[in-house]
Design a protein around this motif. Structure first.
Motif, mmCIF file in Angstrom:
data_model
loop_
_atom_site.group_PDB
_atom_site.id
_atom_site.type_symbol
_atom_site.label_atom_id
_atom_site.label_comp_id
_atom_site.label_asym_id
_atom_site.label_seq_id
_atom_site.Cartn_x
_atom_site.Cartn_y
_atom_site.Cartn_z
ATOM 1 N N ARG A 1 0.826 -1.215 0.000
ATOM 2 C CA ARG A 1 0.000 0.000 0.000
ATOM 3 C C ARG A 1 0.862 1.267 0.000
ATOM 4 O O ARG A 1 0.581 2.227 -0.728
ATOM 5 C CB ARG A 1 -0.929 -0.026 1.223
ATOM 6 C CG ARG A 1 -1.708 1.265 1.482
ATOM 7 C CD ARG A 1 -2.714 1.528 0.371
ATOM 8 N NE ARG A 1 -3.393 2.789 0.535
ATOM 9 C CZ ARG A 1 -4.607 2.928 1.094
ATOM 10 N NH1 ARG A 1 -5.242 1.872 1.566
ATOM 11 N NH2 ARG A 1 -5.173 4.103 1.181
ATOM 12 N N GLU B 1 -0.970 -5.316 -2.813
ATOM 13 C CA GLU B 1 -1.673 -5.385 -1.530
ATOM 14 C C GLU B 1 -3.070 -4.782 -1.604
ATOM 15 O O GLU B 1 -4.005 -5.251 -0.935
ATOM 16 C CB GLU B 1 -0.859 -4.668 -0.453
ATOM 17 C CG GLU B 1 -1.449 -4.797 0.944
ATOM 18 C CD GLU B 1 -0.630 -4.110 2.014
ATOM 19 O OE1 GLU B 1 -1.008 -4.224 3.203
ATOM 20 O OE2 GLU B 1 0.376 -3.447 1.689
ATOM 21 N N THR B 2 -3.257 -3.767 -2.433
ATOM 22 C CA THR B 2 -4.542 -3.078 -2.519
ATOM 23 C C THR B 2 -5.490 -3.705 -3.542
ATOM 24 O O THR B 2 -6.567 -3.162 -3.797
ATOM 25 C CB THR B 2 -4.310 -1.594 -2.858
ATOM 26 O OG1 THR B 2 -3.374 -1.498 -3.938
ATOM 27 C CG2 THR B 2 -3.762 -0.843 -1.660
#
Length: 368
Positions: free
Chosen positions: A252, A276-277
């Motif tokens: 992120r 990750e997002t």
């Protein structure tokens, strides 16, 4: 054996588990194939085509599941299908269990035999049933990325190929597997400057040999990823760990290092994504924006080109479907080591290490 081809229910999934040509081969071998009405319509195959091939048309998805010893699909069963799966039934499809605990729990409770396309593996490590869809997704990743780089789509307003007097766009590809190579081929064809990162030097050497000079390779590590994300316009996530959750190579905090309007296309979304997002999106609502970075993470990208995808998929799945139908799953997997690696869940028991590692102890309470 009785084989069922249901209509896919995932959002905007227009592929179907078998073409009429595949149905013809199965019926020629003495098997009975039930096809849900309009199952192939989105791919350009109609009920009349399946009837000519020897298939029997049923009105509802419940009828197809209820009468079939083996279900051949494209995508994993959706929640509305969980209750239709029967004990001892063979479900042959893409599952990607490591990215979905609810699906894993439901299939454990169903007591079905789940054989996953994505973990069928040849002796040389290739994934024959994943390869054609990875080829489609890799090529589509550049098409979609180029579209969402346009300013009306909240992108940077960059034309990947550039024009005389203007530098071309820059594409960063994480992973030099099938997705990465196909994406690089498409991006290079448009004239973009392409950088591919991987930890497999053999793959990087191969790419150096076959790609044009404006495709460069570098070893993948966090330092290099952080360096390149700062000045590349389009980032393609194409990292695959067989049957396991994809690693988060972009975290992120890294988004703040990217320029506003940078586009990420995470093809690894089926395995949880390598960003990750990342979260799954649909063809209806394909993008979202975090920290001014456009995320495209449609979980069934090849479903947007269903004719091409369905034919390509049937080409590779049909020989395995025939083995399963002719021999039964136990004998077929005993005789074919590649198909044996496709076994993920048998009668309520997880038998694939990648799923066990993904969930550790979290799903085992659901075993009988």
């Amino acid at each position: 054996m009785t084989i069922g081809i249901p209509k896919e229910v995932k959002n905007n999934e227009n592929r179907v588990g078998m073409t009429p040509a595949g149905v013809f081969e199965l019926t020629k071998h003495g098997h009975i194939v039930y096809v849900q009405s309009n199952a192939g319509e989105g791919s350009g195959f109609f009920d009349s085509d399946y009837k000519k091939a020897g298939g029997l048309i049923l009105d509802t998805i419940g009828q197809v599941y209820g009468i079939s010893e083996m279900i051949v699909k494209v995508k994993e069963p959706m929640p509305e299908e969980y209750g239709l799966v029967q004990p001892d039934q063979i479900i042959f499809t893409y599952f990607h269990f490591a990215s979905s605990e609810p699906l894993t729990k439901a299939m454990i409770e169903s007591k079905a035999t789940c054989i996953a396309y994505e973990t069928v593996e040849d002796d040389d490590g290739t994934l024959p049933l994943l390869t054609p869809m990875s080829e489609v997704a890799g090529r589509m990743a550049i098409q979609q990325g180029a579209k969402y780089l346009e300013k009306p789509a909240k992108g940077r307003g960059v034309l990947l190929g550039g024009v005389p007097g203007v530098a071309p766009g820059k594409v960063l590809i994480l992973g030099a597997g099938v997705v990465g190579v196909q994406a690089a081929k498409m991006a290079a064809g448009l004239g973009a400057q392409v950088t591919i990162l991987d930890i497999n030097m053999k793959r990087l050497r191969y790419i150096n040999d076959v790609m044009p000079p404006h495709v460069i390779t570098e070893f993948s590590n966090e330092f290099n990823i952080r360096k390149y994300i700062q000045n590349h316009d389009l980032i393609i996530g194409g990292v695959l760990l067989k049957g396991a959750k994809a690693p988060n190579l972009i975290t992120r905090d890294m988004l703040k290092e990217m320029r506003p309007g940078t586009v990420i296309v995470d093809v690894a979304v089926d395995q949880g994504g390598c960003v990750e997002t990342t979260r799954p999106t649909t063809h209806e609502d394909p993008i979202y924006i975090i920290d001014d970075v456009v995320h495209y993470s449609v979980a069934n990208m090849p479903g947007a080109v269903p004719y091409t995808s369905t034919v390509a998929l049937t080409n590779v799945t049909l020989p395995y479907v025939l083995k399963l139908a002719n021999l039964g799953w136990a004998n077929a997997t005993d005789k074919d080591p590649a198909l044996k690696k496709g076994l993920n869940i048998i009668n309520g028991e997880i038998v694939y290490d990648g799923i066990i590692e993904a969930f550790q102890d979290s799903v085992f309470a659901y075993k009988s």
